[in-house]
Design a protein around this motif. Structure first.
Motif, PDB file in Angstrom:
ATOM      1  N   ALA A  31      29.592   2.860  -0.421  1.00  0.00           N
ATOM      2  CA  ALA A  31      28.828   2.025   0.514  1.00  0.00           C
ATOM      3  C   ALA A  31      28.926   0.537   0.217  1.00  0.00           C
ATOM      4  CB  ALA A  31      27.360   2.449   0.488  1.00  0.00           C
ATOM      5  N   LEU A  32      29.437   0.179  -0.964  1.00  0.00           N
ATOM      6  CA  LEU A  32      29.518  -1.232  -1.338  1.00  0.00           C
ATOM      7  C   LEU A  32      30.363  -2.017  -0.343  1.00  0.00           C
ATOM      8  CD1 LEU A  32      29.938  -0.794  -5.190  1.00  0.00           C
ATOM      9  CD2 LEU A  32      28.082  -2.041  -4.065  1.00  0.00           C
ATOM     10  N   GLY A  33      29.826  -3.177   0.043  1.00  0.00           N
ATOM     11  CA  GLY A  33      30.506  -4.014   1.021  1.00  0.00           C
ATOM     12  C   GLY A  33      30.196  -3.644   2.448  1.00  0.00           C
ATOM     13  N   LYS A  34      29.481  -2.530   2.642  1.00  0.00           N
ATOM     14  CA  LYS A  34      29.105  -2.068   3.980  1.00  0.00           C
ATOM     15  C   LYS A  34      27.586  -2.038   4.069  1.00  0.00           C
ATOM     16  CE  LYS A  34      33.325   0.730   4.030  1.00  0.00           C
ATOM     17  NZ  LYS A  34      33.877   2.112   4.010  1.00  0.00           N
ATOM     18  N   GLU A  35      27.017  -0.834   3.881  1.00  0.00           N
ATOM     19  CA  GLU A  35      25.555  -0.746   3.938  1.00  0.00           C
ATOM     20  C   GLU A  35      24.887  -1.219   2.655  1.00  0.00           C
ATOM     21  OE1 GLU A  35      24.007   3.431   3.624  1.00  0.00           O
ATOM     22  OE2 GLU A  35      26.131   3.913   3.873  1.00  0.00           O
ATOM     23  N   LEU A  36      25.672  -1.390   1.594  1.00  0.00           N
ATOM     24  CA  LEU A  36      25.134  -1.875   0.323  1.00  0.00           C
ATOM     25  C   LEU A  36      25.833  -3.168  -0.072  1.00  0.00           C
ATOM     26  CD1 LEU A  36      23.406  -1.626  -2.192  1.00  0.00           C
ATOM     27  CD2 LEU A  36      25.098  -0.050  -3.153  1.00  0.00           C
ATOM     28  N   ILE A  37      25.091  -4.265  -0.057  1.00  0.00           N
ATOM     29  CA  ILE A  37      25.596  -5.583  -0.422  1.00  0.00           C
ATOM     30  C   ILE A  37      24.946  -6.003  -1.732  1.00  0.00           C
ATOM     31  CG2 ILE A  37      25.833  -7.986   0.282  1.00  0.00           C
ATOM     32  CD1 ILE A  37      27.364  -6.023   2.039  1.00  0.00           C
ATOM     33  N   CYS A  38      25.755  -6.421  -2.706  1.00  0.00           N
ATOM     34  CA  CYS A  38      25.228  -6.765  -4.030  1.00  0.00           C
ATOM     35  C   CYS A  38      25.633  -8.176  -4.450  1.00  0.00           C
ATOM     36  CB  CYS A  38      25.737  -5.780  -5.079  1.00  0.00           C
ATOM     37  SG  CYS A  38      25.079  -4.112  -4.901  1.00  0.00           S
ATOM     38  N   GLY A  39      24.692  -8.863  -5.068  1.00  0.00           N
ATOM     39  CA  GLY A  39      24.979 -10.155  -5.665  1.00  0.00           C
ATOM     40  C   GLY A  39      24.999 -10.097  -7.172  1.00  0.00           C
TER      41      GLY A  39
END
Length: 272
Positions: free
Chosen positions: A139-147
């Motif tokens: 899901a990273l970069g789609k529904e899950l965005i992390c800083g």
């Protein structure tokens, strides 16, 4: 003259059990009453910083997740930055076979791929919710965005991981030991210093009108934004060497700032 005081939270304003010393609490109120703005800058998420604001009954600016997000006192988001998708996906799986808990940091909650005996304890130190997302890596970069991504574990092993990550990704990341069992990893362009600069520009406050205080290596970039930097006296010697002054607590730094305001007023009266 100091117009903005920026305080780190854990180990600086917040003590064990999320406790705030009465002297530090009163010093913050004194600063605000004397026309000095206060900001909290932390590796914690914005909802966690708001928890501290609510405890103090304040609305102040916030630099959260080590500079990934910056909010004004009116809760307006003025800066947001995140990992590139390919990079965060690599980092999310780099420690799967190591004795660490990998925590992915969304804007307002923490993400684990599973909840088990090894990671069930982490909620106790958090002031934002933990979500379990088995498909988090996909899901990273789609529904899950992390800083930010965090690795939790034994400090000696985390220091080895830190060296490995900086060796492999050093041109793209910064990795800081943020606590006795915590390694924070962010994109190179995210830092408390860059977050604070965004806030200074928004507020029209100059570097020399800013004072900051912290106790961890993720505060070093913040120290570089002003000639008035304070490290906690009990912090690592290498960290103290990066700051202009040391202080036993937030109240000491604020008292220094209030004295600068008083000296400025006296100076103006003397010239009148």
């Amino acid at each position: 003259m100091i117009k903005l005081i920026v305080s780190d939270l854990d180990g600086t304003l917040l003590q064990k059990g999320h406790h705030i010393h009465d002297r530090d609490r009163q010093a913050i109120y004194n600063a605000l009453e004397n026309g000095i703005s206060v900001c909290f800058a932390s590796g914690r998420m914005y909802p966690e910083i708001r928890h501290v604001m609510n405890e103090l009954e304040l609305e102040v600016p916030a630099v959260s997740q080590n500079g990934a997000y910056v909010h004004t006192a009116e809760r307006k988001l003025i800066r947001q930055d995140t990992f590139e998708t390919s990079l965060i996906k690599e980092l999310a799986v780099v420690a799967l076979d190591m004795p660490f808990v990998t925590v992915m940091c969304a804007p307002d909650h923490y993400v684990l791929t599973e909840l088990n005996e090894r990671n069930a304890h982490i909620q106790a130190n958090l002031l934002a919710p933990v979500h379990v997302m088995p498909h988090a890596v996909e899901a990273l970069g789609k529904e899950l965005i992390c800083g930010k991504i965090t690795f939790l574990g034994d400090i000696e092993k985390l220091l080895i991981l830190q060296k490995q990550l900086l060796s492999a990704y050093g041109g793209h990341i910064d990795a800081y030991v943020a606590d006795v069992d915590c390694l924070d990893v962010m994109p190179r362009h995210i830092s408390k210093g860059n977050g604070l600069r965004a806030l200074q520009e928004h507020l029209g406050i100059l570097p020399e009108e800013t004072l900051c205080i912290g106790d961890s290596f993720n505060d070093v970039s913040m120290f570089a934004t002003t000639p008035h930097s304070f490290a906690m006296a009990n912090s690592h010697p290498d960290l103290r060497a990066k700051a202009r002054y040391t202080a036993n607590g937030v109240a000491d730094a604020i008292e220094w700032a209030l004295k600068s305001v008083s000296d400025k007023v006296i100076g103006k009266e003397g010239r009148s």
